[in-house]
Design a protein around this motif. Sequence first.
Motif, short mmCIF file in Angstrom:
data_model
loop_
_atom_site.label_atom_id
_atom_site.label_comp_id
_atom_site.label_asym_id
_atom_site.label_seq_id
_atom_site.Cartn_x
_atom_site.Cartn_y
_atom_site.Cartn_z
N GLN A 135 0.83 -1.20 0.00
CA GLN A 135 0.00 0.00 0.00
C GLN A 135 0.87 1.25 0.00
O GLN A 135 0.42 2.34 -0.35
CB GLN A 135 -0.91 0.02 1.24
N LEU A 136 2.10 1.05 0.45
CA LEU A 136 3.00 2.19 0.56
C LEU A 136 4.40 1.74 0.16
O LEU A 136 4.85 0.66 0.57
CB LEU A 136 2.98 2.65 2.02
N VAL A 137 5.06 2.55 -0.67
CA VAL A 137 6.47 2.30 -0.98
C VAL A 137 7.23 3.52 -0.47
O VAL A 137 6.91 4.65 -0.83
CB VAL A 137 6.72 2.16 -2.50
N ILE A 138 8.20 3.28 0.42
CA ILE A 138 8.98 4.40 0.95
C ILE A 138 10.42 4.27 0.45
O ILE A 138 11.07 3.25 0.70
CB ILE A 138 8.96 4.44 2.50
N LEU A 139 10.88 5.29 -0.26
CA LEU A 139 12.25 5.29 -0.77
C LEU A 139 12.99 6.49 -0.17
O LEU A 139 12.38 7.41 0.37
CB LEU A 139 12.29 5.45 -2.30
N GLY A 140 14.31 6.47 -0.33
CA GLY A 140 15.08 7.65 0.01
C GLY A 140 14.82 8.71 -1.04
O GLY A 140 14.46 8.40 -2.17
N LYS A 141 14.99 9.99 -0.69
CA LYS A 141 14.76 11.01 -1.72
C LYS A 141 15.90 11.05 -2.72
O LYS A 141 15.74 11.46 -3.85
CB LYS A 141 14.54 12.40 -1.09
N GLN A 142 17.06 10.57 -2.30
CA GLN A 142 18.25 10.78 -3.14
C GLN A 142 19.31 9.78 -2.73
O GLN A 142 19.48 9.51 -1.54
CB GLN A 142 18.71 12.21 -2.87
N SER A 143 20.03 9.22 -3.69
CA SER A 143 21.20 8.42 -3.33
C SER A 143 22.37 9.36 -3.23
O SER A 143 22.53 10.25 -4.06
CB SER A 143 21.56 7.34 -4.34
N ILE A 144 23.21 9.15 -2.22
CA ILE A 144 24.30 10.10 -2.01
C ILE A 144 25.49 9.84 -2.93
O ILE A 144 26.46 10.58 -2.90
CB ILE A 144 24.76 10.14 -0.54
N ASP A 145 25.40 8.81 -3.79
CA ASP A 145 26.47 8.62 -4.77
C ASP A 145 26.13 9.31 -6.09
O ASP A 145 26.79 10.24 -6.52
CB ASP A 145 26.81 7.13 -4.97
N SER A 146 25.02 8.90 -6.71
CA SER A 146 24.64 9.51 -7.98
C SER A 146 23.97 10.88 -7.80
O SER A 146 23.89 11.65 -8.74
CB SER A 146 23.68 8.59 -8.72
N ASP A 147 23.49 11.15 -6.59
CA ASP A 147 22.74 12.38 -6.32
C ASP A 147 21.63 12.62 -7.34
O ASP A 147 21.36 13.75 -7.74
CB ASP A 147 23.68 13.60 -6.26
N ASN A 148 20.97 11.54 -7.75
CA ASN A 148 19.99 11.63 -8.83
C ASN A 148 18.65 12.22 -8.40
O ASN A 148 18.08 13.04 -9.08
CB ASN A 148 19.71 10.23 -9.39
N ASN A 149 18.13 11.72 -7.30
CA ASN A 149 16.83 12.17 -6.82
C ASN A 149 15.75 11.95 -7.89
O ASN A 149 15.09 12.88 -8.33
CB ASN A 149 16.91 13.66 -6.41
N GLN A 150 15.60 10.72 -8.35
CA GLN A 150 14.59 10.45 -9.36
C GLN A 150 13.83 9.15 -9.17
O GLN A 150 12.69 9.04 -9.62
CB GLN A 150 15.18 10.31 -10.78
N THR A 151 14.43 8.13 -8.57
CA THR A 151 13.86 6.79 -8.66
C THR A 151 12.43 6.72 -8.09
O THR A 151 11.55 6.11 -8.70
CB THR A 151 14.78 5.77 -7.96
N GLY A 152 12.21 7.36 -6.95
CA GLY A 152 10.88 7.30 -6.33
C GLY A 152 9.81 7.91 -7.22
O GLY A 152 8.73 7.35 -7.42
N GLN A 153 10.14 9.09 -7.77
CA GLN A 153 9.18 9.77 -8.64
C GLN A 153 8.90 8.92 -9.89
O GLN A 153 7.75 8.84 -10.36
CB GLN A 153 9.72 11.14 -9.07
#
Lengths: 308, 250
Positions: free
Chosen positions: B111-129
């Motif tokens: 019912q819920l998927v919780i991810l990090g906002k950003q990986s500190i290596d790639s600094d992508n901030n995209q996977t969750g969105q």
Amino acid sequence: MAILIIAEHHHQHLGAETAKVVDAAQQIGGDIHVLVAGSNCQGAATEAAKLANVQKVLVADDTAYQAQLAENIAALVVELGRDYSHILTAATTSGKNFMPRVAAMLDVNQISDIISVESVDTYTRPIYAGNAIATVQTTDPIQVITVRSSAFEAVSQGDEVPIESIALVKDLGLSSFVGEELTKSERPELTAARVVISGGRGMQNAENFKLLEGIADRLNAAIGASRAAVDAGFVPNDMQVGQTGKIVAPDLYIAVGISGAIQHLAGMKDAKVIVAINKDEDAPIFQVADYGLVADLFSVLPELEQKL
Amino acid sequence: MKVLVPIKRVIDYNVKVRVKADQTDVDLANVKMAMNPFCEIAVEEAIRLKEAGHASEVVVVSIGPNTCQEQLRTGLALGADRAIHIISDEMPDALNAAKILQKIVEKEAPQLVILGKQSIDSDNNQTGQMLAALCGYPQGTFASKLVLEGDKAQVTREVDGGLQTLSLSLPAVVTTDLRLNEPRYATLPNIMKAKKKPLEALELGSLGVDIKASGLKQLKVTPPASREAGIKVSSVDELLEKLKNEAKVI
Ligand SMILES: Cc1cc2nc3c(=O)[nH]c(=O)nc-3n(C[C@H](O)[C@H](O)[C@H](O)COP(=O)(O)OP(=O)(O)OC[C@H]3O[C@@H](n4cnc5c(N)ncnc54)[C@H](O)[C@@H]3O)c2cc1C
Ligand SMILES: Nc1ncnc2c1ncn2[C@@H]1O[C@H](COP(=O)(O)O)[C@@H](O)[C@H]1O
């Protein structure tokens, strides 16, 4: 080849970042269109229409875009974006929120946080908290890019270009706006200020942050903070500078009671001049500071304010 | 309800990486690795939902080489019930990671998927969105507060101007910001217990994901412009004199 820029705005006004994204776009080359998706956002659209090198402004004005909900904005951008070679927006919390959705729906990767344009398909971007700079090339049919605005110069004003209304309402109903708590400040915006003075854990409490205010007033500076100061509740979250906070590149950055962790440096080490005030002479912040003052901030700050 | 938490193995946040001499990448040989700090916050939040009686099961999932199992075991030691390892020699790019995670979402129906906002290596901030988009779910990114009420999740988000609160219909994707919680440490007894918790390893091929070669090519990796340490000044007067006459910034 044409580039679509999604404007950062507050409906009536355009955000300062957008003029910098236009700079990135003009370095890529091609026609530049700016989309303003908002509610009662003619004000922002008119300002966008005056940016140099922009050929056309598109406005999608509907309450569905009031809170900039990612699901709605992304759906709109995907529909409009298919005709463009590049889709750009500023790497603000709003851009970072909807843009990866756009990329996924177009089946491409997003190139996050570019700091330079090398060619029409090649960019540089910081990785590992700015400890390395990657040069990346994309072969994706539509390039979806977020731009670190501090790395670009705002374009000047040009002749006002046509504004076209877009009658596309994407209201997915997946999420809804409940409320917001916006920090009010008379000071310049952190990411746009020429001078930034930031406090860290060394400030000890919220009350002591007032010691920075008199100095900020005299220098027309924005006030920032380290994560430790935000976590401790001294100041609100939107003041955090760093890898995961705001990225600033002012002419002058004054770090007070901040040790200089890599995550903090990632947000400010492109400042032209860095001053560090810290009582620990071995604090890592001194390794990047142009001028370091090893002293107790509680005696330095009042003196500094008085002498400015 | 079930909560799914994707976690990524990354360089430890205390390590200052160096770029390899041949500029092909950063040097990760013999570097300390850890769970991405934002993923730790995601795991913590899921466990708290379970402790509060909102969640019935917490599943952690990681895509990557076998070494990822270390971080999955950490997730189990922190309190997750079960772990899924998706074996991939290379770390997938964000789009492929999201596509793989979408398959796990289909299989597990959380019912819920919780991810990090950003990986500190790639600094992508995209996977969750991206995952939210592929699943057609709403998203609450950069969360500093999460409240579940019936079939809705109320998420307070850290935004540039302050805080914004949204209501999301479930199922939904949430990504964590720093102030969501303070993650606990795994205790020794829990680390021991985690060794017996189920960890399922799945071949990427078995998921039926259409992995496409990444459209992104890393041409080179260079060190950032270096900044030389400047000088120490001995007084406020000297500082002001330098700022006025030498740096000319005030
Ligand atoms: C995933 C992740 C993301 C992060 N993102 C960020 C980020 O975006 N931004 C950020 O800032 N941090 C970030 N951090 C945190 C970072 O690692 C540091 O913990 C943080 O920057 C430390 O803040 P600080 O320098 O204020 O505190 P400290 O490291 O505790 O330093 C306080 C300093 O104040 C000095 N001091 C104390 N009293 C006085 C006095 N009276 N006079 C003068 N000096 C004094 C001390 O000597 C010390 O150097 C992140 C961490 C992680 C794990
Ligand atoms: N290989 C992976 N395995 C599991 N989760 C991942 C992986 N890559 C990214 N994620 C998740 O996506 C979040 C954001 O990552 P990114 O988009 O790379 O910044 C991470 O904090 C993880 O929760």
